[in-house]
Motif scaffolding. Structure first.
Motif, PDB file in Angstrom:
ATOM      1  N   THR A  45      -0.978 -22.612  59.969  1.00  0.00           N
ATOM      2  CA  THR A  45      -0.292 -23.749  59.351  1.00  0.00           C
ATOM      3  C   THR A  45       0.901 -23.314  58.504  1.00  0.00           C
ATOM      4  OG1 THR A  45      -1.745 -23.697  57.416  1.00  0.00           O
ATOM      5  CG2 THR A  45      -2.401 -25.137  59.242  1.00  0.00           C
ATOM      6  N   GLU A  46       0.907 -22.087  58.036  1.00  0.00           N
ATOM      7  CA  GLU A  46       1.967 -21.630  57.138  1.00  0.00           C
ATOM      8  C   GLU A  46       2.766 -20.531  57.829  1.00  0.00           C
ATOM      9  OE1 GLU A  46       2.075 -23.620  54.463  1.00  0.00           O
ATOM     10  OE2 GLU A  46       0.266 -24.420  55.364  1.00  0.00           O
ATOM     11  N   ASN A  47       4.007 -20.834  58.212  1.00  0.00           N
ATOM     12  CA  ASN A  47       4.899 -19.869  58.856  1.00  0.00           C
ATOM     13  C   ASN A  47       5.963 -19.455  57.853  1.00  0.00           C
ATOM     14  OD1 ASN A  47       3.739 -19.924  61.562  1.00  0.00           O
ATOM     15  ND2 ASN A  47       4.375 -22.063  61.529  1.00  0.00           N
ATOM     16  N   ILE A  48       5.911 -18.217  57.438  1.00  0.00           N
ATOM     17  CA  ILE A  48       6.729 -17.743  56.328  1.00  0.00           C
ATOM     18  C   ILE A  48       7.625 -16.609  56.806  1.00  0.00           C
ATOM     19  CG2 ILE A  48       6.629 -16.713  54.026  1.00  0.00           C
ATOM     20  CD1 ILE A  48       3.641 -18.066  54.189  1.00  0.00           C
ATOM     21  N   ALA A  49       8.882 -16.662  56.425  1.00  0.00           N
ATOM     22  CA  ALA A  49       9.840 -15.624  56.816  1.00  0.00           C
ATOM     23  C   ALA A  49       9.574 -14.338  56.042  1.00  0.00           C
ATOM     24  CB  ALA A  49      11.267 -16.114  56.559  1.00  0.00           C
ATOM     25  N   ILE A  70      -5.781 -14.143  49.450  1.00  0.00           N
ATOM     26  CA  ILE A  70      -4.688 -14.333  50.405  1.00  0.00           C
ATOM     27  C   ILE A  70      -4.377 -12.974  51.022  1.00  0.00           C
ATOM     28  CG2 ILE A  70      -2.313 -15.099  50.711  1.00  0.00           C
ATOM     29  CD1 ILE A  70      -2.839 -16.917  48.227  1.00  0.00           C
ATOM     30  N   HIS A  71      -4.453 -12.918  52.337  1.00  0.00           N
ATOM     31  CA  HIS A  71      -4.257 -11.667  53.063  1.00  0.00           C
ATOM     32  C   HIS A  71      -2.790 -11.244  53.079  1.00  0.00           C
ATOM     33  CE1 HIS A  71      -8.329 -11.579  54.957  1.00  0.00           C
ATOM     34  NE2 HIS A  71      -8.272 -12.838  54.562  1.00  0.00           N
ATOM     35  N   GLN A  72      -2.566  -9.956  53.069  1.00  0.00           N
ATOM     36  CA  GLN A  72      -1.275  -9.297  53.293  1.00  0.00           C
ATOM     37  C   GLN A  72      -0.217  -9.547  52.226  1.00  0.00           C
ATOM     38  OE1 GLN A  72      -1.078 -10.495  57.703  1.00  0.00           O
ATOM     39  NE2 GLN A  72      -0.043  -8.520  57.607  1.00  0.00           N
ATOM     40  N   ARG A 122      -1.092 -22.015  40.237  1.00  0.00           N
ATOM     41  CA  ARG A 122       0.192 -21.733  40.877  1.00  0.00           C
ATOM     42  C   ARG A 122       0.375 -20.228  40.993  1.00  0.00           C
ATOM     43  NH1 ARG A 122       5.345 -24.225  38.977  1.00  0.00           N
ATOM     44  NH2 ARG A 122       4.863 -23.172  37.031  1.00  0.00           N
ATOM     45  N   LEU A 123       0.794 -19.792  42.188  1.00  0.00           N
ATOM     46  CA  LEU A 123       0.955 -18.376  42.494  1.00  0.00           C
ATOM     47  C   LEU A 123       2.380 -18.101  42.963  1.00  0.00           C
ATOM     48  CD1 LEU A 123      -2.282 -17.984  44.626  1.00  0.00           C
ATOM     49  CD2 LEU A 123      -2.023 -17.635  42.159  1.00  0.00           C
ATOM     50  N   TYR A 124       2.954 -16.998  42.490  1.00  0.00           N
ATOM     51  CA  TYR A 124       4.279 -16.558  42.915  1.00  0.00           C
ATOM     52  C   TYR A 124       4.092 -15.380  43.865  1.00  0.00           C
ATOM     53  CZ  TYR A 124       8.852 -14.343  42.746  1.00  0.00           C
ATOM     54  OH  TYR A 124      10.037 -13.766  43.090  1.00  0.00           O
ATOM     55  N   MET A 125       4.699 -15.470  45.068  1.00  0.00           N
ATOM     56  CA  MET A 125       4.488 -14.446  46.071  1.00  0.00           C
ATOM     57  C   MET A 125       5.788 -14.016  46.739  1.00  0.00           C
ATOM     58  SD  MET A 125       1.155 -15.814  48.038  1.00  0.00           S
ATOM     59  CE  MET A 125       0.918 -17.503  47.607  1.00  0.00           C
ATOM     60  N   THR A 126       5.867 -12.747  47.074  1.00  0.00           N
ATOM     61  CA  THR A 126       6.933 -12.228  47.913  1.00  0.00           C
ATOM     62  C   THR A 126       6.269 -11.695  49.175  1.00  0.00           C
ATOM     63  OG1 THR A 126       8.247 -11.594  45.995  1.00  0.00           O
ATOM     64  CG2 THR A 126       8.822 -10.562  48.093  1.00  0.00           C
ATOM     65  N   PHE A 127       6.664 -12.232  50.317  1.00  0.00           N
ATOM     66  CA  PHE A 127       6.054 -11.865  51.597  1.00  0.00           C
ATOM     67  C   PHE A 127       6.846 -10.728  52.214  1.00  0.00           C
ATOM     68  CE2 PHE A 127       4.667 -16.067  50.596  1.00  0.00           C
ATOM     69  CZ  PHE A 127       3.338 -16.063  50.978  1.00  0.00           C
ATOM     70  N   ASN A 128       6.425  -9.499  51.909  1.00  0.00           N
ATOM     71  CA  ASN A 128       7.171  -8.334  52.371  1.00  0.00           C
ATOM     72  C   ASN A 128       6.452  -7.552  53.466  1.00  0.00           C
ATOM     73  OD1 ASN A 128       5.209  -7.264  50.764  1.00  0.00           O
ATOM     74  ND2 ASN A 128       6.583  -6.557  49.157  1.00  0.00           N
ATOM     75  N   LEU A 129       5.379  -8.107  54.024  1.00  0.00           N
ATOM     76  CA  LEU A 129       4.696  -7.505  55.170  1.00  0.00           C
ATOM     77  C   LEU A 129       4.722  -8.496  56.324  1.00  0.00           C
ATOM     78  CD1 LEU A 129       1.500  -5.987  53.493  1.00  0.00           C
ATOM     79  CD2 LEU A 129       3.480  -4.742  54.358  1.00  0.00           C
ATOM     80  N   PRO A 130       5.055  -8.041  57.540  1.00  0.00           N
ATOM     81  CA  PRO A 130       5.037  -8.968  58.669  1.00  0.00           C
ATOM     82  C   PRO A 130       3.613  -9.374  58.983  1.00  0.00           C
ATOM     83  CG  PRO A 130       5.526  -6.730  59.408  1.00  0.00           C
ATOM     84  CD  PRO A 130       5.470  -6.698  57.913  1.00  0.00           C
TER      85      PRO A 130
END
Length: 133
Positions: A45-49, A70-72, A122-130
């Protein structure tokens, strides 16, 4: 957590309870408030760049504290709020006016956090793993 969070994409996710008749238990699922909970075998459901920075609001309308993993991605907790219901059909929620301080053990990078009953974390995240989230 950055001092200015303006302009950062916000995603709302909510815990939902359903009855699992096959195992005679309550099953807790997660999904966008308007879509309801989705199962583990459901499509993503969540597609994140890759490299995106986002704020996730995790809503827990249940009567129990729930650990959220939350994984990864490592995240930073921002704050905790009450849930404010705008409408219930269709479900529309937002942050309540009261903000609660984080506990000392909730500070710093985490991969799991407790979401208290009837609260939003509320959570702040940086998605730095594919990968798929």
């Amino acid at each position: 957590v950055p001092s200015n969070l303006a302009g950062i994409k916000v995603r709302q996710l909510m815990l939902f309870d359903s009855f699992d008749a096959a195992h005679v238990r309550i099953k807790r699922t997660l999904g966008p408030p308007q879509a309801g909970g989705v199962g583990f075998a459901s499509p993503t459901t969540e597609n994140i760049a890759l490299g995106a920075k986002e704020i996730w609001e995790i809503y827990n309308p249940t009567g129990e504290t729930h650990p959220m993993h939350i994984h990864q991605v490592a995240f930073l907790a921002i704050d905790v709020h009450d849930i404010k219901y705008i409408t219930t059909s269709p479900l529309n929620v937002t942050l309540g006016p009261t903000t609660y301080p984080l506990n000392p053990e909730e500070l710093g990078e985490k991969d799991t956090i407790r979401v208290p009953p009837s609260k939003v974390v509320r959570l702040y995240m940086t998605f730095n793993l594919p990968g798929l989230y």
